[in-house]
Design a protein around this motif. Structure first.
Motif, PDB file in Angstrom:
ATOM      1  N   ASP A 115     -10.926  -4.745  -2.241  1.00 39.06           N
ATOM      2  CA  ASP A 115     -11.303  -4.194  -3.546  1.00 39.06           C
ATOM      3  C   ASP A 115     -10.834  -5.064  -4.707  1.00 39.06           C
ATOM      4  N   HIS A 116     -10.213  -6.197  -4.394  1.00 36.55           N
ATOM      5  CA  HIS A 116      -9.642  -7.057  -5.435  1.00 36.55           C
ATOM      6  C   HIS A 116     -10.262  -8.444  -5.370  1.00 36.55           C
ATOM      7  N   SER A 131       0.819  -1.206   0.000  1.00 35.61           N
ATOM      8  CA  SER A 131       0.000   0.000   0.000  1.00 35.61           C
ATOM      9  C   SER A 131       0.856   1.260   0.000  1.00 35.61           C
ATOM     10  N   THR A 158       4.239   1.939  -5.447  1.00 39.59           N
ATOM     11  CA  THR A 158       2.974   2.534  -5.872  1.00 39.59           C
ATOM     12  C   THR A 158       3.073   3.145  -7.266  1.00 39.59           C
ATOM     13  N   GLU A 159       4.268   3.168  -7.835  1.00 35.61           N
ATOM     14  CA  GLU A 159       4.411   3.600  -9.222  1.00 35.61           C
ATOM     15  C   GLU A 159       3.776   2.591 -10.186  1.00 35.61           C
ATOM     16  N   ARG A 160       3.508   1.387  -9.691  1.00 32.78           N
ATOM     17  CA  ARG A 160       2.965   0.312 -10.515  1.00 32.78           C
ATOM     18  C   ARG A 160       1.516   0.021 -10.128  1.00 32.78           C
ATOM     19  N   PRO A 161       0.732  -0.553 -11.045  1.00 32.71           N
ATOM     20  CA  PRO A 161      -0.598  -1.033 -10.657  1.00 32.71           C
ATOM     21  C   PRO A 161      -0.483  -2.036  -9.515  1.00 32.71           C
ATOM     22  N   PHE A 162      -1.519  -2.110  -8.686  1.00 37.16           N
ATOM     23  CA  PHE A 162      -1.403  -2.869  -7.451  1.00 37.16           C
ATOM     24  C   PHE A 162      -0.967  -4.306  -7.673  1.00 37.16           C
ATOM     25  N   LEU A 163      -1.573  -5.009  -8.599  1.00 39.69           N
ATOM     26  CA  LEU A 163      -1.270  -6.427  -8.767  1.00 39.69           C
ATOM     27  C   LEU A 163       0.132  -6.667  -9.302  1.00 39.69           C
ATOM     28  N   GLU A 164       0.754  -5.649  -9.875  1.00 33.29           N
ATOM     29  CA  GLU A 164       2.139  -5.776 -10.344  1.00 33.29           C
ATOM     30  C   GLU A 164       3.157  -5.571  -9.227  1.00 33.29           C
ATOM     31  N   ARG A 165       2.689  -5.085  -8.081  1.00 31.68           N
ATOM     32  CA  ARG A 165       3.616  -4.778  -6.986  1.00 31.68           C
ATOM     33  C   ARG A 165       4.153  -6.043  -6.323  1.00 31.68           C
ATOM     34  N   ASP A 201      -7.330 -13.024  -8.308  1.00 31.83           N
ATOM     35  CA  ASP A 201      -6.286 -12.151  -8.843  1.00 31.83           C
ATOM     36  C   ASP A 201      -5.154 -11.971  -7.836  1.00 31.83           C
TER      37      ASP A 201
END
Length: 262
Positions: A39-40, A9, A13-20, A44
């Motif tokens: 929210d996911h 969180s 954070t430069e990346r979409p959440f699932l890519e983190r 996924d």
């Protein structure tokens, strides 16, 4: 050195959440945590975790209306049923994700509330959640948070947390010790870590002031990481800071820790 996890969180954070998840693994983290998974889609999250090969080490119970400023509902007498429903929701996510720890945010103290009623509600809710989670081998945690960053937060010192834990009387309730929050509220971090070690299940960290990465402020993190090892801390240490620049540029501390640098 402790096993290090990344709070998704706040980091990458430069990346979409699932890519983190993959970004954390590539950076050298063995585990991940985040505030909320709700929210996911579960599938996924599981796919991202499995592809990255990291462990899901922590997330929080539902906090109420986060966007409206709520920071937990566990102290609120008129929200007990919602709290219990939230325990079940968190349990479903944690079970699918293989997450063995859930943190309960106490909440913001309402104006003109009866302190005894808030305490009684908090204790009863924690007793319920600790028992329910214990049935499936998931630990319940509570976290003191500093009142400078989160004005009015009900649980703000380690002494208060221990008193609540003693009142609950459960062997499935533990302390989440955030070095940043407790440096703001109490200081004397090493001594307190040593004294509280039997009650601590999870450690988080950021430097002060600013809540940035280790090495940007007043705390001696090489010492603290080695100290956690020396006193026998066996849990995760999770990076929960705001990078001053990009996340990748903030990770010199991790490379040093993994290399055993002083």
């Amino acid at each position: 050195m402790p096993r290090f996890a990344a709070n998704l969180s706040m980091l990458f954070t430069e990346r979409p959440f699932l890519e983190r998840f993959a970004a954390a693994a590539e950076a050298g983290f063995e585990g991940v945590e985040f505030l909320f998974p709700y929210d996911h889609e579960m599938a996924d999250l599981v796919a991202a975790r499995d592809a990255a090969g990291v462990e899901q080490v922590l997330h929080n119970l539902p906090p109420g209306d986060w966007e409206a400023g709520e920071r937990g509902i566990a102290i609120l007498p008129d929200r007990v049923e919602e709290f219990r429903d939230g325990v079940e929701t968190a349990l479903r996510y944690a079970s699918v994700l293989g997450c063995r720890q859930l943190n309960c945010l106490a909440g913001i103290t309402p104006e003109d509330a009866d302190p005894l009623e808030l305490e009684a509600t908090f204790v009863a809710n924690l007793r319920y959640a600790a028992e329910r989670l214990g049935e499936v081998g998931i630990r319940l945690l509570i976290e003191p948070i500093n009142t400078r960053d989160m004005p009015g937060f009900y649980l703000s010192t380690s002494a208060q947390a221990l008193a609540v834990m003693d009142a609950v009387g459960s062997d499935n309730l533990f302390l989440q010790y955030d070095i940043y929050h407790m440096q703001v509220m109490e200081g004397d971090i090493a001594a307190r870590l040593g004294a509280l070690l039997p009650r601590i299940a999870h450690v988080q960290f950021a430097d002060t002031p600013g809540r940035h990465e280790p090495g940007t402020g007043e705390l001696n993190f090489p010492f603290l990481f080695a100290y956690l090892d020396r006193i026998g801390y066996a849990g995760w240490a999770s990076a929960e800071y705001r990078p001053r620049g990009g996340t990748d540029e903030s990770l010199a501390w991790l490379a040093a820790a993994r290399a055993g640098s002083p």
